[in-house]
Design an enzyme around this catalytic site. Structure first.
Site, PDB file in Angstrom:
ATOM      1  N   HIS A 310      66.061  16.256  52.794  1.00  0.00           N
ATOM      2  CA  HIS A 310      65.783  15.005  52.373  1.00  0.00           C
ATOM      3  C   HIS A 310      65.062  14.748  51.035  1.00  0.00           C
ATOM      4  O   HIS A 310      65.497  13.930  50.106  1.00  0.00           O
ATOM      5  CB  HIS A 310      64.562  14.140  53.280  1.00  0.00           C
ATOM      6  CG  HIS A 310      65.355  13.610  54.611  1.00  0.00           C
ATOM      7  ND1 HIS A 310      66.150  14.347  55.309  1.00  0.00           N
ATOM      8  CD2 HIS A 310      65.291  12.415  55.073  1.00  0.00           C
ATOM      9  CE1 HIS A 310      66.439  13.597  56.547  1.00  0.00           C
ATOM     10  NE2 HIS A 310      66.163  12.599  56.387  1.00  0.00           N
ATOM     11  N   HIS A 362      58.847  19.165  58.134  1.00  0.00           N
ATOM     12  CA  HIS A 362      59.030  20.311  57.079  1.00  0.00           C
ATOM     13  C   HIS A 362      57.463  20.853  56.753  1.00  0.00           C
ATOM     14  O   HIS A 362      56.440  19.962  56.947  1.00  0.00           O
ATOM     15  CB  HIS A 362      59.731  19.836  55.747  1.00  0.00           C
ATOM     16  CG  HIS A 362      61.224  19.380  55.852  1.00  0.00           C
ATOM     17  ND1 HIS A 362      62.210  20.477  56.141  1.00  0.00           N
ATOM     18  CD2 HIS A 362      61.679  18.408  56.101  1.00  0.00           C
ATOM     19  CE1 HIS A 362      63.237  19.918  56.184  1.00  0.00           C
ATOM     20  NE2 HIS A 362      62.889  18.720  56.210  1.00  0.00           N
TER      21      HIS A 362
END
Length: 418
Positions: A310, A362
């Site tokens: 992303h 993440h």
């Protein structure tokens, strides 16, 4: 007065004129039936009888005007019958080529050299587009292979690793918003800017385009469409390169996500779990995921933490857009408008990257790595692939002086013969 004399006086046609008009070649481009009728009527004051001639070829190049003088001796009256034989060009008019639609029906058709040149130009344009598409496929196809059949490196873990114990959360920036921010928004902005730039250039040049023109199938491609093809094509190529770079790192490293335990629920080879004391402090590599309540896609992506896809995708799109606006947006209505749009784009990428940490998708280092990959790829593509910046080879170069001798002119001083 006798009948012979009256007939000779009232006859408007004389033999020399009759002979001169008997076989007069007339070019089709300079004489029509109406003009011929007016000519003969004005000279003689007589009606013109137009008759058909069955033996005339339709593709003849000249018309023939025949004038016949017939006299009737019984009643001493002169009858003048004028016959006009015009070769028809109707077949040529009906069977005109579409290339001659805007020209006269008698205009010669384009020569073979022009048609061959146009056909060669069309093939060249198709070859360029086909080559560009093929290159994009070569870049995007490995990404598809990673997504469908790729298997990441199987990394081990410690049962007491707190960085892997975060709960699973849905993404704040889902895939729809990701593609909207990183793909759709830059493309829309590029199209709008190129259309405005094209109209502005037309106003400046007063409609006279001095740049290179592209013609395909007798259709002149607009300048804004050509520029959009170039800019969007380069943008798509860079996006594919950045995503492929990210995927190679993901599947090569295989770092576990912060919600690893919540999604995987690992079971060791001996059937024990992390709840058993025997597994505390051990680095475990031989395990499989129970995955209760988790989909196959979630189990596959649980080991694809580094780098953040992303962050890489959005930072590439927004950094590329910021550089593009810096080069192509020339609106002087506001000094800060361009920089405000650039700031909005960078903040969208920044928020997307931060949301990956807060959603426990993440680690912070994953987001940092993905952001750097996207930014570096955007800078490299805009500087060395796109034509946003002028070509350095064609720009005027200046050589900096290396010493004072290069700056000041050299003079020779002589004294005493030295």
């Amino acid at each position: 007065m006798s009948n012979d004399s009256s007939a000779s006086e009232t006859t408007p046609l004389r033999r020399p004129e009759e002979e001169s008009y008997r076989h007069l070649p007339v070019d089709e481009n300079s004489l029509t039936a109406s003009v011929t009728t007016k000519l003969l009527t004005s000279r003689n004051g007589l009606p013109v009888a137009s008759t058909s001639h069955n033996g005339v070829k339709s593709n003849a190049r000249f018309n023939t005007i025949a004038v016949a003088h017939h006299g009737n001796s019984s009643n001493n009256n002169t009858n003048h019958n004028i016959e006009v034989h015009l070769t028809a060009a109707s077949d040529q008019l009906r069977h005109r080529s579409p290339l001659d639609a805007n020209h006269s029906p008698f205009t010669p058709t384009p020569n073979v050299n022009y048609l061959n040149k146009m056909d060669t130009t069309n093939k060249r344009i198709l070859c360029r587009i086909g080559l560009d598409v093929l290159i994009l496929i070569c870049v995007l196809f490995p990404i598809l292979c990673f997504f469908l059949w790729g298997e990441s490196y199987k990394r081990g873990f410690f049962c007491d690793d707190e960085s892997l114990m975060h709960p699973f959360k849905e993404s704040t920036i889902n895939n729809f918003l990701l593609y909207l921010i990183g793909l759709v928004l830059p493309v829309v902005v590029i199209i709008i800017v190129e259309i405005i730039q094209s109209r502005h250039q037309e106003k400046i040049s007063n409609g006279n385009n001095t740049g290179r023109r592209y013609v395909f199938m007798d259709y002149e491609i607009p300048e804004w469409l050509v520029q959009c093809y170039k800019k969007i094509g380069v943008f798509g190529f860079g996006a594919g390169v950045g995503q492929l770079t990210t995927d190679i790192a993901k599947y090569s490293i295989g770092r576990l996500r912060p919600h690893f335990f919540a999604v995987c629920q690992p079971i060791m080879a001996d059937g024990t779990t992390c709840a058993d004391a025997i597994n505390q402090g051990k680095y475990i590599t031989n395990f499989h995921c129970a995955g209760v309540g988790s989909s196959e896609r979630m189990l596959k992506e649980v080991s694809l933490s580094f780098p953040s896809g992303h962050s890489s995708f959005t930072f590439y799109g927004m950094v590329y857009l910021a550089i593009y606006l810096q080069c192509r947006m020339t609106w002087r209505g506001s000094k800060l408008m361009r920089h405000f749009l650039q700031f909005i784009g960078i903040m969208l990428a920044w928020y997307t990257a931060l949301s990956r940490v807060s959603d426990y998708k993440h680690h912070w280092s994953d987001v940092l790595g993905g952001s750097l990959i996207g930014s570096i790829v955007a800078i490299v593509v805009t500087n060395y692939v796109s034509d946003l910046f002028p070509n350095k080879s064609t720009s005027k170069s200046y050589v900096l002086p290396t010493c004072t001798r290069d700056v000041t002119p050299q003079t020779t001083l002589s004294s005493n013969g030295n």
